[in-house]
Design a protein around this motif. Structure first.
Motif, PDB file in Angstrom:
ATOM      1  N   THR A 200       3.134  18.388  -7.007  1.00  0.00           N
ATOM      2  CA  THR A 200       2.945  17.142  -5.953  1.00  0.00           C
ATOM      3  C   THR A 200       3.037  15.954  -6.418  1.00  0.00           C
ATOM      4  N   THR A 201       3.733  15.205  -5.864  1.00  0.00           N
ATOM      5  CA  THR A 201       4.309  13.811  -6.251  1.00  0.00           C
ATOM      6  C   THR A 201       3.970  12.859  -4.756  1.00  0.00           C
ATOM      7  N   ASP A 202       3.915  11.650  -5.131  1.00  0.00           N
ATOM      8  CA  ASP A 202       3.635  10.810  -4.006  1.00  0.00           C
ATOM      9  C   ASP A 202       4.324   9.142  -4.579  1.00  0.00           C
ATOM     10  N   TYR A 203       4.633   8.206  -3.829  1.00  0.00           N
ATOM     11  CA  TYR A 203       5.199   7.223  -3.999  1.00  0.00           C
ATOM     12  C   TYR A 203       5.119   6.015  -3.235  1.00  0.00           C
ATOM     13  N   ALA A 204       4.906   4.831  -3.908  1.00  0.00           N
ATOM     14  CA  ALA A 204       4.872   3.717  -2.938  1.00  0.00           C
ATOM     15  C   ALA A 204       6.005   3.419  -1.995  1.00  0.00           C
ATOM     16  N   VAL A 205       5.985   3.012  -0.815  1.00  0.00           N
ATOM     17  CA  VAL A 205       7.128   2.931  -0.113  1.00  0.00           C
ATOM     18  C   VAL A 205       8.125   2.043  -0.766  1.00  0.00           C
ATOM     19  N   ALA A 206       7.994   0.983  -1.512  1.00  0.00           N
ATOM     20  CA  ALA A 206       8.820   0.181  -1.824  1.00  0.00           C
ATOM     21  C   ALA A 206       9.812   0.963  -2.987  1.00  0.00           C
ATOM     22  N   VAL A 207       9.323   1.986  -3.549  1.00  0.00           N
ATOM     23  CA  VAL A 207      10.070   2.833  -4.436  1.00  0.00           C
ATOM     24  C   VAL A 207      10.610   3.895  -4.328  1.00  0.00           C
ATOM     25  N   LYS A 208      10.216   4.463  -3.093  1.00  0.00           N
ATOM     26  CA  LYS A 208      10.417   5.875  -2.510  1.00  0.00           C
ATOM     27  C   LYS A 208      11.890   5.997  -2.539  1.00  0.00           C
ATOM     28  N   GLY A 209      12.609   6.959  -2.997  1.00  0.00           N
ATOM     29  CA  GLY A 209      14.004   7.266  -2.813  1.00  0.00           C
ATOM     30  C   GLY A 209      14.690   6.833  -4.106  1.00  0.00           C
ATOM     31  N   ARG A 210      14.228   6.084  -4.901  1.00  0.00           N
ATOM     32  CA  ARG A 210      14.762   5.313  -6.017  1.00  0.00           C
ATOM     33  C   ARG A 210      14.128   5.732  -7.416  1.00  0.00           C
ATOM     34  N   PHE A 211      12.824   5.862  -7.244  1.00  0.00           N
ATOM     35  CA  PHE A 211      12.226   6.283  -8.488  1.00  0.00           C
ATOM     36  C   PHE A 211      11.724   7.661  -8.407  1.00  0.00           C
ATOM     37  N   THR A 212      11.568   8.300  -9.566  1.00  0.00           N
ATOM     38  CA  THR A 212      11.077   9.787  -9.558  1.00  0.00           C
ATOM     39  C   THR A 212       9.970   9.910 -10.956  1.00  0.00           C
ATOM     40  N   ILE A 213       8.787  10.336 -10.392  1.00  0.00           N
ATOM     41  CA  ILE A 213       7.996  10.671 -11.335  1.00  0.00           C
ATOM     42  C   ILE A 213       8.071  12.092 -11.721  1.00  0.00           C
TER      43      ILE A 213
END
Length: 122
Positions: free
Chosen positions: A57-70
């Protein structure tokens, strides 16, 4: 105690990529959810991304979603943040954190790394 050491920061041009790493010194690494945070000069520390203990399970801040991958490699006790299409507004000190998940929400814990500087030039 849990010790965290971030690495991989540096100077990159806008549109470029960096991969941050966070090495953890715990034998129970896979039991912890983990997160990435960042703090820009003059701003509050903000959430970037989180991942569950097993990485499912992962989650991202809106500002980085689609650009960053954890991601994480539990066999190596290491957390990663792949940052693509970097923007000047991504400039900050990036910190990793050991925390936990409450439902879909990441709750930050008391353990932090020393941070690694990411600077994105325009």
């Amino acid at each position: 105690q849990v010790q965290l050491v971030e690495s991989g920061g540096g100077l990159v041009q806008a549109g470029g990529s960096l991969r941050l790493s966070c090495a953890a010194s715990t034998r129970t690494f896979s039991t912890y959810a983990m997160g990435w945070y960042r703090q820009a000069p003059g701003k509050k520390r903000e959430f970037v991304a989180c991942i569950s203990g097993e990485g499912d399970t992962t989650d991202y801040a809106v500002a980085v979603k689609g650009r960053f991958t954890i991601s994480r490699d539990n066999a190596k006790n290491t957390l990663y943040l792949q940052m693509n299409n970097l923007k000047p507004e991504d400039t900050a000190v990036y910190y990793c954190n050991v925390g936990y998940l409450t439902g879909s929400r990441y709750q930050q814990g008391m353990y932090w790394g020393q941070g690694t500087q990411v600077t994105v030039s325009s």
